[in-house]
Write an enzyme that holds these catalytic residues in place. Structure first.
Site, PDB file in Angstrom:
ATOM      1  N   SER A 109      13.172  38.106  -0.841  1.00 12.68           N
ATOM      2  CA  SER A 109      12.680  36.738  -0.959  1.00 12.68           C
ATOM      3  C   SER A 109      12.189  36.200   0.385  1.00 12.68           C
ATOM      4  O   SER A 109      11.248  36.730   0.960  1.00 12.68           O
ATOM      5  CB  SER A 109      13.778  35.851  -1.554  1.00 12.68           C
ATOM      6  OG  SER A 109      13.309  34.549  -1.803  1.00 12.68           O
ATOM      7  N   ASP A 142       7.238  31.180  -1.174  1.00 12.13           N
ATOM      8  CA  ASP A 142       8.165  32.001  -0.401  1.00 12.13           C
ATOM      9  C   ASP A 142       7.738  33.466  -0.493  1.00 12.13           C
ATOM     10  O   ASP A 142       6.714  33.798  -1.098  1.00 12.13           O
ATOM     11  CB  ASP A 142       9.610  31.785  -0.841  1.00 12.13           C
ATOM     12  CG  ASP A 142       9.914  32.291  -2.243  1.00 12.13           C
ATOM     13  OD1 ASP A 142       8.973  32.602  -3.000  1.00 12.13           O
ATOM     14  OD2 ASP A 142      11.111  32.373  -2.596  1.00 12.13           O
ATOM     15  N   ASP A 195       8.410  33.495  -6.048  1.00 15.44           N
ATOM     16  CA  ASP A 195       9.016  32.883  -7.232  1.00 15.44           C
ATOM     17  C   ASP A 195       9.278  31.394  -7.014  1.00 15.44           C
ATOM     18  O   ASP A 195       9.588  30.668  -7.954  1.00 15.44           O
ATOM     19  CB  ASP A 195      10.292  33.608  -7.666  1.00 15.44           C
ATOM     20  CG  ASP A 195      11.404  33.576  -6.623  1.00 15.44           C
ATOM     21  OD1 ASP A 195      11.149  33.188  -5.472  1.00 15.44           O
ATOM     22  OD2 ASP A 195      12.535  33.974  -6.968  1.00 15.44           O
TER      23      ASP A 195
END
Length: 468
Positions: free
Chosen positions: A106, A248, A252
């Site tokens: 992430s 990001d 997501d």
């Protein structure tokens, strides 16, 4: 080749709802291969099929490849979708009806990587729904291996993903100019496909940092850190754009800035999308987590919907969405969940909903969202503390006896009053306490924020300090 993983390492990288750690000292190809075997066993995919995607980090192709090999050793056929955003992997899981694995860390820095896992139709695999079992099999190395291995094939779902999103949230009306900052992450892969389908008659897209580069040469792909938004804010002001999008690393999550370059509250976005969902389905249930603005349940109730409050975290929210048959859910962290997207979160779909609403009006984004942004919020403030539990107990002791204050321990500690509310939660991965405060006005919010920080950081309430 090792057939198990050190328990200390496994316990460190298997979190509440994903796997995450540094490469290669914590996460390496051996762990990934054993995780692939264990995943097939836990989700019952032996003799079936799974889908695997990965982000742009330098370690992602080899780790996802090792996972795929482990899955075939356990008897599953593997469909590789290659470079993908996390919501693209969720789309593949739902579209193909397959369990899935996404290799990404992430927003974390380049030395990190991880795995997000789901069952068929993007149903999350968290600590209480299979992840701990996978961890235990990785430690023991006892995930079954079959005599005849499964196969590996490749497919591309990007165009189908883009078409699906635009089918759910078309952007029609006046032409918009939009700046998008991918932060060298996976939105640089998905945004051209999505906005390319819209066409320049609908949206003029101004790209920033679309080059896929897992070393993040321009800034961290973490919109929660306001310093990463500076370039986007400046570009929006320079170009006179209608809006700016900040994604990001695995795309997501999406944060927005308005035409002035000011950050848009994710709670305001939640309320706007909730209104769109309720217009489509009157009386629907809308999920919001406990650090979302109290304006969200107020607005949902005013519109005839049913607000349902939940703890923070995608696996928890998706479970509550399934139980309540909610149409939509939002988190103040920039995660937005859609029932018609297999209850999965998609930053791109949230962005399209906002742009769709904006295109239907002549108002600027700041004016459009003003009705949803009722109360000042502090944003998430992280503080390093040596003893999280003791500090939370100290905060509760300081506030619990005050008139009109209610105490809630659904997730961390939430203290509420008619004029304010704040939540303090411990990080699952670091010695941090996360504070989110809200007040009826800016002075009330700042007072409550500073009082809580004084206890957390052992300072005087009037000593103003930035996030740790």
């Amino acid at each position: 080749m090792p057939e198990r993983v050190d328990p200390d390492i496994a316990n460190a990288v298997f979190k509440a709802y994903d796997v995450r750690g540094t490469v290669p000292d914590q996460i390496d190809e051996n762990l990934a291969r054993l995780a692939g075997r264990a995943f097939v066993h836990v989700v019952g995919a032996r003799g079936g099929e799974i889908v695997v995607g990965h982000d742009m980090r330098p370690s992602s192709p080899s780790l996802s490849g090792a996972f795929a090999e482990g899955a075939t050793e356990a008897g599953a056929d593997v469909t590789i979708i290659g470079l993908a955003s996390t919501d693209e992997l969720y789309f593949a899981s739902g579209h193909l009806g397959l369990p899935g694995a996404m290799f990404t860390a992430s927003h974390n820095p380049a030395q990190y990587n991880g795995i997000k896992l789901c069952r068929a139709n993007a149903v999350p695999v968290g600590a209480e729904s299979g992840l701990n079992e996978i961890r235990d099999l990785v430690i023991s190395g006892e995930a079954p291996v079959v005599d005849v291995a499964g196969s590996i094939s490749e497919t591309d779902v990007l165009e189908a993903y883009a078409a699906h999103l635009l089918g759910l949230a078309p952007v029609k009306g006046r032409k918009l100019t939009v700046v998008a900052d991918a932060g060298n992450g996976m939105a640089g892969h998905t945004a051209p496909a999505v906005f390319g389908r819209l066409g320049t008659d609908a949206v003029e897209l101004i790209p920033m940092y679309f080059e896929l580069d897992g070393t993040f040469p321009n800034h961290e792909a973490n919109p929660l850190d306001s310093t990463t938004l500076v370039d986007l804010q400046a570009r929006v002001r320079e170009t006179g754009a209608d809006a700016g999008l900040a994604f990001d690393g695995d795309a997501d999550r999406c944060f927005l800035v308005d035409e002035k370059g000011d950050l848009v509250s994710p709670s305001a976005i939640t309320a706007l999308i909730a209104e769109r969902a309720l217009a489509k389905e009157p009386g629907a249930t809308i999920i919001h987590n406990l650090i979302t603005s109290r304006a969200v349940p107020e607005i949902v109730t005013e519109l005839g919907g049913t607000p349902v409050r939940t703890r923070v975290g995608h696996s928890y929210i998706k479970a509550v969405m399934a139980e309540s048959k909610a149409a939509f859910g939002g988190e103040h962290s920039g995660h937005f969940y859609f029932r018609d997207f297999w209850r999965a979160d998609s930053g791109m779909l949230a962005a399209l909903h906002v742009l769709g609403a904006l295109a239907e009006t002549d108002k600027p984004l700041s004016e459009l969202l003003a009705a949803y942004d009722r109360y000042p919020m502090s944003g998430e403030i992280n503080s390093t503390v040596p003893d999280q539990a003791a500090t939370v107990a100290e905060i509760e002791k300081a506030y619990a006896g005050r008139d009109g204050v209610t105490v809630d321990k659904l997730d961390g500690l939430t203290l509420s009053h008619a004029d304010w509310t704040f939540n303090v939660r411990a990080s699952n991965t670091e010695p941090l306490l996360r504070l989110n405060a809200e007040g009826k006005d800016i002075l009330t919010m700042e007072r409550v924020r500073d009082e809580a920080l004084a206890i957390i950081r052992k300072t005087e309430p009037n000593e103003r300090r930035g996030p740790a």
